[in-house]
Motif scaffolding. Structure first.
Motif, short mmCIF file in Angstrom:
data_model
loop_
_atom_site.label_atom_id
_atom_site.label_comp_id
_atom_site.label_asym_id
_atom_site.label_seq_id
_atom_site.Cartn_x
_atom_site.Cartn_y
_atom_site.Cartn_z
N ARG A 289 61.64 40.83 -18.14
CA ARG A 289 62.37 42.14 -18.20
C ARG A 289 63.36 41.93 -16.70
NH1 ARG A 289 59.94 46.78 -17.05
NH2 ARG A 289 57.94 45.86 -16.14
N LEU B 122 64.70 43.82 -14.06
CA LEU B 122 64.27 44.88 -13.07
C LEU B 122 65.52 45.49 -12.25
CD1 LEU B 122 60.82 43.61 -12.00
CD2 LEU B 122 61.45 45.13 -13.99
N VAL C 53 57.48 40.16 -8.11
CA VAL C 53 58.92 40.25 -8.92
C VAL C 53 59.39 38.95 -8.73
CG1 VAL C 53 59.09 42.68 -8.99
CG2 VAL C 53 60.15 41.35 -6.97
N VAL D 157 63.25 49.01 -7.25
CA VAL D 157 62.32 48.69 -8.11
C VAL D 157 60.66 49.00 -7.75
CG1 VAL D 157 60.95 46.49 -9.01
CG2 VAL D 157 63.69 46.53 -8.81
N GLU E 146 61.39 40.47 -13.73
CA GLU E 146 59.81 40.64 -13.89
C GLU E 146 59.05 39.31 -13.54
OE1 GLU E 146 56.46 41.63 -17.66
OE2 GLU E 146 58.48 41.11 -18.06
N GLU F 215 60.24 52.62 -8.84
CA GLU F 215 60.06 52.32 -10.26
C GLU F 215 58.41 52.04 -10.53
OE1 GLU F 215 62.50 50.39 -12.79
OE2 GLU F 215 64.35 51.26 -11.51
#
Length: 348
Positions: A101, A103, A68, A25, A113, A28
């Motif tokens: 979202r 993740l 997160v 994560v 998210e 990304e």
């Protein structure tokens, strides 16, 4: 208070897997760091099905923190819902722009998210302005088009939970909670609500901890869809009203105070705003009918969460007095049943 990541991973089935997902994560986001010890973990209170944590790490520039949310699935909760279906629901709701979202996934949980908004408090549900925002958002949520048939899931789910409760419970608890009588009660409730009613995609667990609000825009976000399914919209409204008796952020989070159940005036105002949110003014008769339907569905709601609490007391290790919570929900069911079903006066 932030703690080191290793403390989060204690007792997890796959700590390395969790760290790999978090690293992926971070990659990304472009926030790759060689120092995974830089991750901070903040436990979030109030969850009763899963354990939930806020995870922070420095961004690549180092001048801010990335946030997160990590959700560790509670033990034994697969009894209540199909986790694969729940994840699909989560992804579909997210695609509709209605929540965070997804993740990343790992075997014992997932990464979501982090919503930069305030989680509501118990008192917020009684604030007329915030309550109006929730009413409008509920209508929007109920209108979501989700995969699968638009069939009521309440009754088969309750029957399944009752079967599980009978299997798990001691003979003493089976007698104490009158489980042998609940098949008849569920059948009676289903028959008493068998007339045509509006079906929508319902959250089914709309307590204050599952509602977030952006303080600047005043926009509402509904989160956590473990129990979401198609159901009568009146049931979802009933669930929300029943949750006003709870405050999960006290020293006794399992204790319910039904003096805080909304008055008839508050329920009528909520229902009127709910029905008006799409621009069509409802008649007084429409408001009155939905308020009456909602009140009837509070009975199903008490049985639903009573069974949940009873089963959870046998399978979930989270620090919460599930059995006492169940006792209160069942007690409220038997107390309210003759009043709700035999009276046209809905004032408590």
């Amino acid at each position: 208070m932030a703690i080191k990541t290793i403390d989060l991973l204690k007792g997890c089935a796959s700590p390395e897997e969790i760290m790999e997902v978090l690293a992926s994560v971070a990659l990304e986001f472009g926030d790759v760091t060689d120092d995974m010890d830089a991750l901070q973990v903040v436990p979030l209170k109030g969850a009763m099905t899963n354990e939930v944590f806020q995870i922070n790490w420095p961004t690549k520039s180092g001048d801010s923190l990335r946030k997160v949310l990590v959700r560790l699935y509670g033990e034994g909760v697969e009894i209540f819902f199909n986790r694969e279906e729940e994840v699909r629901t989560f992804e579909c709701v997210s695609k509709h722009g209605q929540g965070p979202r997804l993740l990343g996934l790992f075997s014992t949980g997932r990464v979501e998210e982090f919503i930069h908004a305030r989680t509501l408090s118990a008192a917020d549900l009684r604030d007329p302005e915030i309550s109006a925002l929730i009413a409008s958002k509920m209508r929007e949520f109920h209108n979501l088009h989700m995969p699968g048939p638009m069939k009521v899931q309440l009754w088969p789910r309750m029957r399944n939970w009752l079967s599980q409760a009978k299997r798990l419970c001691s003979p003493k608890d089976i007698k104490k909670f009158r489980l042998k009588h609940l098949d008849e009660e569920i059948n009676m409730l289903e028959k008493s609500s068998d007339r045509c009613q509006e079906i929508g995609f319902c959250h089914n667990d709309l307590q204050y901890g599952n509602i977030m609000m952006d303080e600047e825009t005043r926009s509402i976000t509904i989160i956590d869809y473990e129990y979401a399914s198609y159901n009568p919209i009146a049931y979802d409204l009933a669930n929300h009203f029943c949750e006003m008796a709870a405050n999960y952020h006290t020293d006794t989070p399992h204790v319910l105070d039904y003096s805080k159940y909304p008055s008839l005036e508050e329920r009528e105002r909520f229902v009127r705003i709910y029905l008006s949110s799409e621009g069509k003014k409802p008649s007084d008769e429409e408001v009155e009918q939905l308020v009456e339907d909602v009140e009837k569905y509070t009975l199903a709601n008490h049985l639903f969460w009573g069974l949940w609490g009873l089963i959870s007391s046998y399978v979930n290790k989270i620090d919460f007095d599930y059995k006492e919570y169940a006792s209160q929900r069942f007690r409220q069911y038997w107390l309210r049943k003759p009043i709700v079903l035999d009276s046209t006066h809905l004032e408590l």
